[in-house]
Design an enzyme around this catalytic site. Structure first.
Site, PDB file in Angstrom:
ATOM      1  N   ARG A 118       0.821  -1.205   0.000  1.00  0.00           N
ATOM      2  CA  ARG A 118       0.000   0.000   0.000  1.00  0.00           C
ATOM      3  C   ARG A 118       0.868   1.273   0.000  1.00  0.00           C
ATOM      4  NH1 ARG A 118      -4.765  -0.626   1.977  1.00  0.00           N
ATOM      5  NH2 ARG A 118      -3.910  -2.521   2.865  1.00  0.00           N
ATOM      6  N   THR A 119       1.829   1.312   0.893  1.00  0.00           N
ATOM      7  CA  THR A 119       2.674   2.505   1.005  1.00  0.00           C
ATOM      8  C   THR A 119       3.502   2.697  -0.260  1.00  0.00           C
ATOM      9  OG1 THR A 119       2.781   2.192   3.389  1.00  0.00           O
ATOM     10  CG2 THR A 119       4.450   3.605   2.425  1.00  0.00           C
ATOM     11  N   LYS A 150      22.568 -10.658  -0.476  1.00  0.00           N
ATOM     12  CA  LYS A 150      23.936 -11.131  -0.714  1.00  0.00           C
ATOM     13  C   LYS A 150      24.876 -10.658   0.384  1.00  0.00           C
ATOM     14  CE  LYS A 150      23.240 -10.786  -5.704  1.00  0.00           C
ATOM     15  NZ  LYS A 150      23.464  -9.840  -6.797  1.00  0.00           N
ATOM     16  N   ARG A 194      11.660   1.867   3.107  1.00  0.00           N
ATOM     17  CA  ARG A 194      11.096   1.183   4.266  1.00  0.00           C
ATOM     18  C   ARG A 194      12.074   0.089   4.664  1.00  0.00           C
ATOM     19  NH1 ARG A 194       5.429  -0.927   6.340  1.00  0.00           N
ATOM     20  NH2 ARG A 194       5.034   1.257   5.921  1.00  0.00           N
ATOM     21  N   HIS A 243       6.856   6.738  10.704  1.00  0.00           N
ATOM     22  CA  HIS A 243       6.284   6.640   9.358  1.00  0.00           C
ATOM     23  C   HIS A 243       5.651   8.003   9.096  1.00  0.00           C
ATOM     24  CE1 HIS A 243       4.482   5.218   5.816  1.00  0.00           C
ATOM     25  NE2 HIS A 243       3.505   4.480   6.296  1.00  0.00           N
TER      26      HIS A 243
END
Lengths: 301, 155
Positions: free
Chosen positions: A50-51, A79, A100, A128
């Site tokens: 969604r974000t 990695k 994020r 956020h």
């Protein structure tokens, strides 16, 4: 060093209001070419569909382009690359990074080393800030003001970062707060101390029915089973924090219901048809606010 | 020099240098490592578990020909805010100093939050210092979580 948006406390009251003003312009004219020729990287070390889609929509509607990944399994961190190296590399590919990350403070660290602005789209349970700004925009749009409002938060006050950030940000606007939650999920002391120090009145209660009648804004959050140490306690309390259609009678006419989404069952589906339900409009506002944040940080608005 | 204070005789006097007094006995070794005294090559004497009216049991450190910067001294505030320093020149106390709680602590302590980026990447830790009823608490500049005295681990 370039300007980043990592924590909601990075911005002053004037800066919140400035972003909101710019978001209004984008709402009037959502499709613009202010980001023409700009490349925005969306680095999602932890998935959040969604974000990510909201940010990417904001970039495309503003005329920019997006590069990035939606899951760390498709990035070089699997990695063994350090965040340091990923950020220093990607900084050379783009004009701004939206990230994020599951680890708290990751965006702050990135903002210290990157040559381009960073927007924190969530760092673990910490911050956020674009969610908070879109919540403020939604409150202003529905109430016509940010000042002197009664805001009722419902659900998980303990772990809900959207609640914590919105409480801090709205504290500039003389609010009254109600925190409706099970005892196990009460607001942490550090936030209560902050409110006490700023003389902001608040009530903690388990009585949703009482609080909702006082509300200008009802901000619903999810109560997650895994937050309870005692599963019996969860079973006993889970239904006390579900918003049902019948509870809307007797509420203020200007009252609106918000939710950061995703919803599970805490707002009953029949509430959706009420004109007090605002949570889907809220997601639409998110795109305008993110257009505003990106263009502001790049110095284009 | 005065001999009236018998306690000072338990650790021999120094001609020039710094005396760090009123260290709680259980913090002595932390103060030693915080000031990196284990790397100092000058003569150092210390005593611990000495009687003290105020603390019950105290420790004292005397370092010859070493004078600390205020920023170093203030690091001690993290573990023993009540210590007192005396600057000694030619056997006389020429200056007394108390530690001041610094506003910021850089690279000295570990963030208690296992999900903090400072515990995952090679980063110098940074904290804002908060005081809560005289106790010192550290607010991480990265994860914004607060490390209290009980959970404080020095690096």
């Amino acid at each position: 060093m370039s300007r980043s948006l990592v924590s909601i406390t990075d911005f002053s009251k004037e800066e919140y209001l400035n972003i909101i003003e710019i978001a209004k312009e984008f709402e009037l004219q959502p499709v613009q070419d202010v980001l023409k020729g700009k490349v925005i990287a969306t680095l999602f070390f932890e998935p959040s569909t969604r974000t990510r889609l909201s940010f990417e929509s904001a970039v495309y509607r503003s005329g920019g382009n997006v590069i990035g990944f939606s899951d760390s399994s498709t990035s070089s961190s699997t990695k063994g690359e350090t965040l340091n190296d990923t950020i220093l590399t990607v900084s050379n590919y783009c004009d701004l990074i939206v990230m994020r990350h599951p680890i708290e403070g990751a965006a702050k660290f990135a903002s210290e080393i990157a040559s381009v602005p960073i927007i924190n789209a969530g760092d673990g349970s910490n911050q956020h800030p674009s969610q908070t700004l879109l919540d403020m925009y939604s409150i202003l749009k529905t109430q016509g003001t940010l000042d002197n409002l009664a805001i009722v938060f419902v659900g998980d006050m303990k772990y809900g970062r959207t609640v914590h950030s919105l409480v801090m940000a709205m504290s500039h606007f003389l609010p009254r707060f109600f925190f409706v939650s099970p005892v196990e999920l009460k607001l942490p002391d550090e936030y209560k101390l902050y409110l006490d120090n700023h003389n902001i009145p608040y009530i903690e209660t388990t009585d949703f029915g009482m609080a909702i009648r006082e509300a200008d804004i009802v901000y619903m959050t999810r109560v997650q089973r895994e937050r309870f140490s005692d599963p019996i306690e969860y079973e006993k309390t889970k239904n006390a924090y579900i918003l049902k259609y019948s509870m809307l009678s007797g509420t203020k006419s200007n009252m609106k219901i918000m939710h950061p989404l995703p919803r599970v069952n805490e707002i009953s589906r029949c509430v959706d048809k009420s004109d007090k339900a605002y949570y889907f409009e809220q997601t639409k506002n998110g795109v305008f606010v993110r257009q505003a944040i990106i263009s502001n940080l790049l110095g284009l608005k | 020099m005065s001999f009236k204070d018998e306690k000072t005789l338990k650790v021999s006097a120094i001609k020039n240098g710094t005396v760090i007094d009123h260290i709680p006995s259980n913090c002595l070794f932390k103060v030693i490592s915080l000031l990196r005294l284990d790397k100092v090559e000058n003569p150092i004497t210390f005593g611990s578990n000495l009687d003290s009216g105020k603390l019950g049991s105290k420790a004292i450190i005397k370092i010859t020909d070493v004078f600390f910067e205020d920023s170093d001294i203030n690091k001690i505030a993290l573990i023993a805010p009540q210590v007192k320093l005396s600057i000694i020149k030619d056997y006389n106390v020429v200056e007394k100093k108390v530690v001041k709680v610094p506003d910021e602590v850089v690279g000295l302590a570990k963030c208690f939050n296992p999900h903090c980026i400072s515990n995952h990447e090679d980063i110098t830790t940074r904290f804002h210092v908060l005081t809560d009823n005289g106790d010192i608490e550290l607010k991480c500049k990265y994860c914004e979580k607060i490390t209290d005295q009980e959970r404080m681990v020095l690096l």
